[in-house]
Design a protein around this motif. Structure first.
Motif, PDB file in Angstrom:
ATOM      1  N   SER A   1       1.752  -1.229  -5.788  1.00  0.00           N
ATOM      2  CA  SER A   1       0.395  -0.928  -5.075  1.00  0.00           C
ATOM      3  C   SER A   1      -0.765  -1.156  -5.987  1.00  0.00           C
ATOM      4  O   SER A   1      -1.888  -1.465  -5.318  1.00  0.00           O
TER       5      SER A   1
ATOM      6  N   LEU B   1      -3.363  -3.930  -5.793  1.00  0.00           N
ATOM      7  CA  LEU B   1      -4.354  -3.857  -4.754  1.00  0.00           C
ATOM      8  C   LEU B   1      -5.754  -3.288  -5.218  1.00  0.00           C
ATOM      9  O   LEU B   1      -5.746  -2.647  -6.358  1.00  0.00           O
ATOM     10  N   ASP B   2      -6.655  -3.684  -4.371  1.00  0.00           N
ATOM     11  CA  ASP B   2      -7.892  -2.734  -4.422  1.00  0.00           C
ATOM     12  C   ASP B   2      -7.843  -1.331  -4.248  1.00  0.00           C
ATOM     13  O   ASP B   2      -6.840  -1.024  -3.643  1.00  0.00           O
TER      14      ASP B   2
ATOM     15  N   CYS C   1      -5.309   2.663  -2.897  1.00  0.00           N
ATOM     16  CA  CYS C   1      -3.901   1.517  -2.753  1.00  0.00           C
ATOM     17  C   CYS C   1      -2.653   2.258  -2.552  1.00  0.00           C
ATOM     18  O   CYS C   1      -1.811   1.760  -2.041  1.00  0.00           O
TER      19      CYS C   1
ATOM     20  N   GLY D   1      -1.859  -3.330   3.205  1.00  0.00           N
ATOM     21  CA  GLY D   1      -0.729  -3.606   2.247  1.00  0.00           C
ATOM     22  C   GLY D   1      -0.547  -2.259   1.322  1.00  0.00           C
ATOM     23  O   GLY D   1       0.225  -2.554   0.717  1.00  0.00           O
ATOM     24  N   GLY D   2      -1.358  -1.252   1.346  1.00  0.00           N
ATOM     25  CA  GLY D   2      -1.282  -0.263   0.690  1.00  0.00           C
ATOM     26  C   GLY D   2      -0.208   0.709   1.265  1.00  0.00           C
ATOM     27  O   GLY D   2       0.238   0.532   2.268  1.00  0.00           O
TER      28      GLY D   2
ATOM     29  N   ILE E   1      -1.130  -5.519   6.796  1.00  0.00           N
ATOM     30  CA  ILE E   1      -2.220  -6.609   6.391  1.00  0.00           C
ATOM     31  C   ILE E   1      -3.274  -6.926   7.325  1.00  0.00           C
ATOM     32  O   ILE E   1      -4.224  -7.040   6.921  1.00  0.00           O
TER      33      ILE E   1
ATOM     34  N   LYS F   1     -10.398  -3.779   6.303  1.00  0.00           N
ATOM     35  CA  LYS F   1     -10.372  -3.327   4.824  1.00  0.00           C
ATOM     36  C   LYS F   1     -11.762  -2.491   4.989  1.00  0.00           C
ATOM     37  O   LYS F   1     -12.835  -2.900   5.443  1.00  0.00           O
TER      38      LYS F   1
END
Length: 252
Positions: A55, A58-59, A162, A188-189, A236, A240
């Protein structure tokens, strides 16, 4: 500083003694290096860490809801310092136990009576100081958020996360966290639920299952892990969220 009332359970006394040992290690450079190595070993042994390390690519920042004495907080901070030192870690807890009026019948597992649950996790008033010292000594961007989730989480500046770790036991506390934080989890988090599928905390499973009812995403368990680390990975395809934020230290 520490609470040492006679009603304190043995396990609470043991955890406080362990924290006292950690504090003594952190008094010297050699002790700090030794404890840092101990944390690294513990990270390698913890099945949660693989999800966490993935994780961190990721951002977004990291938030933990339910800290108690900070064992998991320190592991998260250790890996963040290694792999993502510019991310922020938010450690959220009342440090005074549960909100007494929000323990429902759905939270009462086998031989788990309301009067006993009301007494749990109260011996942690010293933890914000200890964790702040830990963050400062090892250069971790940690933030203590003190108070009940229903009060503190809505007041936090919205941001991207994340990784979310939820270990708050109660039905309503889980919903307090999910209702505020899930929208801020990046695609994706991961959210990890420490109490999911635990017979002693039935309200945790009920809240998580209700929240994700009708959604394609469901809790799943880390493969090959006997105890059960349950998590949800945000699809995904979800949009965002773009946010800005200011650094924090202590709320409450």
């Amino acid at each position: 500083m520490l609470e040492r009332a006679s009603i304190m359970k043995r396990i609470d006394r043991q955890r406080i003694r362990l924290d006292d040992q950690i504090a003594r290690l952190m008094e010297t450079e050699a002790g700090r290096a030794e404890y840092w190595q101990q944390l690294d070993v513990a990270c390698h042994e913890n099945p949660l860490m693989k999800l966490f390390e993935e994780s961190l690519k990721l951002d977004g920042d990291v938030i933990e809801c339910g800290v108690y004495r900070g064992n998991t907080t320190r592991l998260l901070g250790r890996r963040m310092r290694d792999l993502a030192p510019t991310k922020n870690l938010f450690a959220c807890d009342s440090f005074e136990g549960f909100p007494q009026d929000r323990i429902l019948d759905s939270d009462l597992g086998p031989f788990r009576f309301r009067f006993k649950i009301r007494r749990k996790f109260k011996h942690a008033l010293d933890v914000p100081y200890r964790l702040t010292q830990f963050f400062d000594v090892y250069g971790i961007r940690g933030n203590i958020v003190k108070g009940f989730f229903s009060d503190t989480l809505p007041k936090l500046t919205p941001r991207e996360y994340c990784f979310i770790f939820i270990d708050c036991d109660l039905y309503e506390s889980h919903l307090d966290c999910l209702n505020v934080l899930y929208d801020q989890l990046v695609p994706g988090g991961v959210i990890v639920f420490d109490d999911y599928a635990q017979a002693k905390w039935p309200g945790a499973s009920l809240a998580v299952d209700e929240f994700f009812a009708g959604q394609p995403t469901k809790p799943e368990r880390v493969a090959g892990e006997s105890k059960g680390v349950w998590f949800v990975r945000k699809p995904i395809s979800d949009k965002k969220i773009v946010t800005t934020y200011e650094p924090l230290r202590i709320y409450g």
